[in-house]
Design a protein around this motif. Structure first.
Motif, mmCIF file in Angstrom:
data_model
loop_
_atom_site.group_PDB
_atom_site.id
_atom_site.type_symbol
_atom_site.label_atom_id
_atom_site.label_comp_id
_atom_site.label_asym_id
_atom_site.label_seq_id
_atom_site.Cartn_x
_atom_site.Cartn_y
_atom_site.Cartn_z
ATOM 1 N N LYS A 1 -1.650 10.638 7.596
ATOM 2 C CA LYS A 1 -2.016 11.490 6.462
ATOM 3 C C LYS A 1 -0.887 11.549 5.447
ATOM 4 O O LYS A 1 -1.141 11.595 4.224
ATOM 5 N N ALA A 2 0.369 11.505 5.902
ATOM 6 C CA ALA A 2 1.516 11.582 4.992
ATOM 7 C C ALA A 2 1.521 10.421 4.004
ATOM 8 O O ALA A 2 1.910 10.578 2.840
ATOM 9 N N PRO B 1 1.545 7.086 -4.064
ATOM 10 C CA PRO B 1 0.709 6.426 -5.082
ATOM 11 C C PRO B 1 0.931 4.914 -5.111
ATOM 12 O O PRO B 1 1.572 4.374 -6.012
ATOM 13 N N LEU B 2 0.386 4.233 -4.112
ATOM 14 C CA LEU B 2 0.577 2.786 -4.011
ATOM 15 C C LEU B 2 -0.713 2.145 -3.517
ATOM 16 O O LEU B 2 -0.996 2.137 -2.322
ATOM 17 N N GLY B 3 -1.508 1.623 -4.446
ATOM 18 C CA GLY B 3 -2.752 0.969 -4.074
ATOM 19 C C GLY B 3 -3.796 1.965 -3.591
ATOM 20 O O GLY B 3 -3.683 3.178 -3.772
ATOM 21 N N SER B 4 -4.840 1.423 -2.955
ATOM 22 C CA SER B 4 -5.922 2.257 -2.447
ATOM 23 C C SER B 4 -5.484 3.003 -1.194
ATOM 24 O O SER B 4 -4.453 2.685 -0.584
ATOM 25 N N ARG C 1 -2.754 1.831 1.737
ATOM 26 C CA ARG C 1 -1.627 2.654 2.182
ATOM 27 C C ARG C 1 -1.613 2.783 3.703
ATOM 28 O O ARG C 1 -0.544 2.739 4.330
ATOM 29 N N LEU C 2 -2.778 2.916 4.302
ATOM 30 C CA LEU C 2 -2.837 3.008 5.758
ATOM 31 C C LEU C 2 -2.515 1.666 6.410
ATOM 32 O O LEU C 2 -1.948 1.622 7.510
#
Length: 235
Positions: A63-64, A69-72, A76-77
């Motif tokens: 969740k963190a 703010p990097l891509g979708s 990010r996951l």
């Protein structure tokens, strides 16, 4: 012959694992993968509850990354998997080198840093790890936990203090909240503990249990979050 300083600068775990992190970053899936990836993406974003056993550790840690703010969100996951794959390789390097230099006690002339680096290269470039390091899955985090627990056990048995034993116990509890398969390692860890603990065994065992339960308490997330009726709730 390469000096120890040159060997360290060329094959330090920081450099090797940074290279792997960049490699996984560049090859990470740009969006949703398959298998559990869509489900984990939604449960992370909405703080839902995934399929049994719920994976609370994974959901809370990932969740963190959704706030970066990097891509979708899916990308990010995927980067979360890449990050913990690289961290797991870092711990593996340290584990192999320590086992070689502290436990095997080889000749100081042997370049054990190269042996550790080769171990990292073989596993880091394997198809299984590379695939899981570039998509949304729990397995790289699981590998990181297991590597750190093994490393903590070696540090403790080498005489570096009980703090390593209790840190490993806490991480084992958190690891159980990431993937229940870590339960399969419990008999081996207990045998190792009883073989290496020759004093204050009962006190240490009670402390281990307390630290494990502290980590394992992450499962309280499931009933508490379920009361809020999240988007996905497997019960």
């Amino acid at each position: 012959m390469i000096s120890s300083r040159s060997e360290k600068s060329l094959l330090g775990p920081e450099i090797i694992c940074l290279v792997f992190l960049i490699l996984y970053f560049l090859t990470a899936a740009p969006s949703l993968g398959w298998r559990d990836a869509p489900e984990f993406t939604v449960t992370t974003l909405t703080l839902g509850i995934a399929h049994p056993a719920g994976f609370p550790t994974y959901s809370l840690l990932t969740k963190a990354l959704t706030f970066i703010p990097l891509g979708s969100i899916a990308f990010r996951l995927n980067l979360f998997s890449a990050l913990f794959a690289a961290l797991a390789l870092y711990i593996l390097y340290s584990l192999v080198k320590r086992l070689a230099t502290e436990e095997i006690r080889p000749s100081t002339e042997f370049p054990w840093a190269y042996a550790a680096a080769c171990s990292v290269l073989v596993i880091g470039l394997s198809a299984t790890l590379w695939e899981n390091a570039t998509t949304t899955e729990v397995y790289t985090l699981n590998l990181f936990f297991l590597a750190f627990i093994f490393y903590s056990a070696i540090r403790w048995s080498s005489g570096d203090g009980d703090c390593w034993l209790y840190a490993g116990s806490f991480l084992y509890g958190l690891a159980a909240g990431n993937h229940a398969s870590v339960a399969l390692y419990l008999p081996g860890f207990l045998v190792y503990f009883f073989l290496c603990s020759r004093e204050s065994t009962f006190r240490r065992l009670m402390c281990i249990l307390l630290f494990f339960l502290a980590g394992f308490s992450v499962y309280l997330y499931l009933p508490i979050r379920s009361l809020a009726d999240p988007t996905i709730d497997w019960g």
